[in-house]
Write a protein that holds these residues in place. Structure first.
Motif, PDB file in Angstrom:
ATOM      1  N   SER A 454       0.822  -1.223   0.000  1.00  0.00           N
ATOM      2  CA  SER A 454       0.000   0.000   0.000  1.00  0.00           C
ATOM      3  C   SER A 454       0.848   1.263   0.000  1.00  0.00           C
ATOM      4  O   SER A 454       0.333   2.360  -0.244  1.00  0.00           O
ATOM      5  CB  SER A 454      -0.935   0.006   1.221  1.00  0.00           C
ATOM      6  OG  SER A 454      -0.200   0.181   2.424  1.00  0.00           O
ATOM      7  N   ARG A 455       2.152   1.117   0.247  1.00  0.00           N
ATOM      8  CA  ARG A 455       3.064   2.264   0.250  1.00  0.00           C
ATOM      9  C   ARG A 455       4.138   2.113  -0.831  1.00  0.00           C
ATOM     10  O   ARG A 455       5.188   2.722  -0.749  1.00  0.00           O
ATOM     11  CB  ARG A 455       3.723   2.411   1.630  1.00  0.00           C
ATOM     12  CG  ARG A 455       2.741   2.856   2.704  1.00  0.00           C
ATOM     13  CD  ARG A 455       3.302   2.668   4.104  1.00  0.00           C
ATOM     14  NE  ARG A 455       2.468   3.303   5.114  1.00  0.00           N
ATOM     15  CZ  ARG A 455       1.352   2.771   5.588  1.00  0.00           C
ATOM     16  NH1 ARG A 455       0.943   1.596   5.149  1.00  0.00           N
ATOM     17  NH2 ARG A 455       0.636   3.413   6.497  1.00  0.00           N
ATOM     18  N   ARG A 461      -0.111  -0.647  -5.495  1.00  0.00           N
ATOM     19  CA  ARG A 461      -1.228  -0.051  -4.755  1.00  0.00           C
ATOM     20  C   ARG A 461      -2.562  -0.386  -5.426  1.00  0.00           C
ATOM     21  O   ARG A 461      -3.573  -0.563  -4.746  1.00  0.00           O
ATOM     22  CB  ARG A 461      -1.030   1.462  -4.637  1.00  0.00           C
ATOM     23  CG  ARG A 461       0.013   1.822  -3.581  1.00  0.00           C
ATOM     24  CD  ARG A 461       0.105   3.305  -3.340  1.00  0.00           C
ATOM     25  NE  ARG A 461       0.920   3.966  -4.347  1.00  0.00           N
ATOM     26  CZ  ARG A 461       0.610   5.116  -4.921  1.00  0.00           C
ATOM     27  NH1 ARG A 461      -0.511   5.728  -4.608  1.00  0.00           N
ATOM     28  NH2 ARG A 461       1.410   5.650  -5.820  1.00  0.00           N
ATOM     29  N   ALA A 486      -4.378   4.605   2.581  1.00  0.00           N
ATOM     30  CA  ALA A 486      -2.921   4.559   2.409  1.00  0.00           C
ATOM     31  C   ALA A 486      -2.529   4.546   0.931  1.00  0.00           C
ATOM     32  O   ALA A 486      -1.560   5.205   0.540  1.00  0.00           O
ATOM     33  CB  ALA A 486      -2.353   3.318   3.109  1.00  0.00           C
ATOM     34  N   ASP A 489      -2.248   7.806  -0.679  1.00  0.00           N
ATOM     35  CA  ASP A 489      -1.245   8.695  -0.088  1.00  0.00           C
ATOM     36  C   ASP A 489       0.107   8.478  -0.757  1.00  0.00           C
ATOM     37  O   ASP A 489       1.139   8.403  -0.109  1.00  0.00           O
ATOM     38  CB  ASP A 489      -1.139   8.412   1.422  1.00  0.00           C
ATOM     39  CG  ASP A 489      -0.318   9.480   2.130  1.00  0.00           C
ATOM     40  OD1 ASP A 489      -0.280  10.618   1.634  1.00  0.00           O
ATOM     41  OD2 ASP A 489       0.280   9.167   3.163  1.00  0.00           O
TER      42      ASP A 489
END
Length: 650
Positions: A454-455, A461, A486, A489
């Motif tokens: 997720s990062r 993602r 997340a 972001d």
């Protein structure tokens, strides 16, 4: 213009432009439901789990133990302890009163939030060792104060502290003959069997061959499948003998034997792998996969120094028919039908093994027991083009296998498809992760993998968002919304189109269950307050425009449940009003929200259902510090005044 084509010179006749990039966005948008949840279970889920439930011999002891608020239910795998736990909690709290807990939760510090029945399935060994009598007594006191109960299932070899014995009950599996008979009687009660057919089915069940089978295979699942096979055979006047042979081909021994017999034939092994990995897929898909895998098996054999069999006779230029090849590996062509997995219908002819579990057991042994075989299977998959249902079938099959894989790198082999530019490959990984996470022993590894991805890159993602759009997200909606937050972001200040589509799909999947609506609306409202132009804000604007001007998800996109502004204000007035206030205050959404409100006010039925007068009163109350709300109210007043003046003139 995102894509196009440039030509030089003359074009004679018709010209067809194939948008190759659009093919990369194809995937099967089937939303799978979870078996285990971390949160409230829908009533229909509990009802479905208890269908045909037969009380095990240990049920009375469990009832008595639950009077003390906690039951630690020790059992062997597959003996029905989970179903018994649902029955215990539903008996105390009703079908709507069961809440699942994360297997990794620390019960020594956890406390109930309300008077519900809590279920933790698959207590880890480390957690079991920490549950001494003092901690359990403190937890029982908290449960009593909240009017709640807790049932924990754990493996047979889990070790509790010596003083925790009073909370423990050993689960005994129900009698398999009773389970099978109960299932047949329920089928008859639903009028799928008449009285004479039920008598015939019960007589078959009581015959020596079938009782011997249940004695050798006493698990409740075995009994249910036997009853299903007998009921279907009797109901269609088919012979019942093949029911037993079909079940026996799905055993571990049968799978190992089949692989040993096929080990010298690339055709048989590749066809077995195709049917096992892609059960129920069309014959063309099976043949394409088998054809892609055959040379990979040759490369694998050459790399290991194995020599293929030498053929002295002349080559068979025609070869065996598909039906004959399938018969040789215990598979068959099913009756043709229409494809259920795509936006349009077309004929397909599925292929599957005779035995119900043969695909599962064969693939697990093929994948885990033979060196280099996973690479060959992935390599053959990579050569396939998207076919409707391919990603879901392969994802579920791979997920079942990897749930039994060991070692810290068991999930790393998913990366090659998770990072793919083709959506169906990312969807395959999403389905696989949704299956793996439902196995408590490996659920922690899946959650950590999701957190890392997720990062990461935009493509990874997207895979996280796709994973939230299914059993993973529906099992833990709050955690899914945090992951979606997340993935929005990222380092980019703009929202990638693929990522927007993936997050929108995930939100639509969460909205298929009414209990998630409030949380989704709150998340979208929060994202709207992010800085303008950020991925969160852009996604929120997209959702609110759809919600106010038509529905979200938009008409024509996948989604069994679509919500509108009127439905939101009617069923979730608090969240709906907050979204309206924030939406009116944002220039990017003001026009859409204002138009949506005007449509609600103009429709007498929607006006009544949404209590629109109360909505206007609440908007007036909050208008002092909200410029967008003031603008809307003044504009509405002006429009009403002008309409009244025109009416007076006429």
């Amino acid at each position: 213009m995102d894509s196009g084509v440039a030509l030089m010179g003359n074009v004679g006749g018709d010209f067809t432009y194939l948008n190759i990039s659009a093919w990369n966005d194809e995937a099967t948008e089937q939303i799978l439901k979870p078996r285990l949840r971390e949160g409230p279970y829908p009533a229909q889920d509990v009802r479905r789990r208890l269908y045909g439930f037969v009380e095990p011999p240990s049920h009375g002891r469990c009832r008595k133990a639950l009077d003390s608020r906690i039951v630690l239910l020790r059992s062997r795998s597959g003996t029905g302890a989970g179903t018994a736990a649902f029955a215990l909690l539903a008996e105390r709290h009703g079908e709507r009163g069961v809440t699942g807990l994360d297997a990794m939760v620390d019960l020594s510090s956890w406390r109930p939030g309300s008077g519900r029945g809590y279920l933790l399935q698959g207590l880890p060994a480390a957690s079991a060792r920490s549950l001494d009598d003092v901690r359990l007594a403190g937890l029982a006191e908290a449960l009593h104060g909240a009017g709640a109960h807790l049932v924990v299932t754990m493996a047979q070899d889990a070790r509790l502290p010596p003083d925790a014995g009073r909370w423990e009950v050993v689960h005994d599996a129900p009698d398999p003959h009773e389970v099978a008979e109960r299932r047949l009687r329920l089928v008859a009660a639903e009028e799928l069997l008449d009285g004479s057919q039920l008598d015939t089915a019960l007589a078959v069940l009581a015959s020596s061959a079938f009782t011997d089978y249940l004695s050798a295979h006493p698990l409740p699942g075995d009994a249910v499948e036997l009853a299903h096979g007998v009921g279907r055979a009797v109901g269609t006047s088919a012979p019942t003998g093949p029911v037993l042979s079909g079940l026996l081909t799905g055993t571990e021994e049968a799978a190992r034997s089949a692989l040993v017999q096929a080990r010298h034939s690339a055709d048989k092994v590749s066809l077995m792998a195709a049917v096992a990995l892609l059960p129920g897929q069309d014959r063309t898909v099976i043949e394409q996969f088998a054809a892609a895998m055959r040379p990979l098996l040759g490369e694998r054999a050459a790399g290991s120094g194995e020599a293929g069999p030498q053929e002295d006779r002349s080559p068979d230029l025609l070869g065996a028919s598909l039906a004959d090849r399938l018969e040789a590996i215990g598979a068959r062509l099913l009756a043709p039908r229409s494809s259920p997995a795509d936006r349009y219908r077309y004929p397909v002819q599925p292929i599957d093994f005779f035995g119900r579990h043969r695909s599962v057991t064969l693939l697990r042994h093929l994948w885990l027991d033979f060196e280099g075989m996973p690479e060959a299977l992935w390599g053959a998959l990579e050569q396939l083009r998207y076919q409707p249902g391919l990603d879901v079938a392969a994802g579920e099959a791979i997920g079942r296998v990897l749930a039994h894989a060991t070692g810290p790198g068991a999930l790393t082999q998913l990366h090659r498809f998770a990072s793919s530019g083709e959506r169906w490959r990312r969807r395959l990984v999403a389905v696989a992760l949704g299956e793996i996470v439902q196995h408590p022993l490996v659920s922690g590894a899946v959650k950590e993998q999701m957190r890392r991805w997720s990062r990461s890159s935009v493509v990874l993602r997207c895979t996280v968002a796709e994973t939230c759009a299914g059993s993973y997200g529906l099992a833990r909606p709050a955690a899914a919304l945090k992951l979606l937050d997340a993935v929005l972001d990222g380092s980019s200040t703009e929202l990638d189109a693929k990522l927007r589509a993936a997050v929108s799909f995930a939100l639509g999947a969460l909205l298929t269950e009414e209990d998630n609506h409030a949380e989704v609306l709150e998340a979208v409202t929060t994202w709207l307050e992010a800085g303008r132009g950020t991925p969160r804000h852009t996604l929120a604007v997209h959702v609110i425009h759809s919600l106010c001007l038509s529905t979200f998800p938009r008409p024509g996109t996948h989604g069994a449940v679509r919500i509108s502004l009127a439905r939101t204000l009617e069923r979730h007035p608090a969240q709906g009003l907050t979204l309206v206030v924030r939406g009116l205050d944002d220039p990017a959404t003001y026009e859409a929200v204002a138009e949506g409100l005007a449509r609600v006010e103009a429709d007498p039925d929607m006006f009544r259902r949404t209590a629109f007068g109360q909505v206007l009163s609440e908007l007036s109350r909050t208008a002092r510090h909200r410029r967008g709300v003031i603008r809307f109210l003044l504009g509405r007043h002006r429009d009403h005044t002008n309409a009244s003046d025109r009416s007076d003139v006429s």
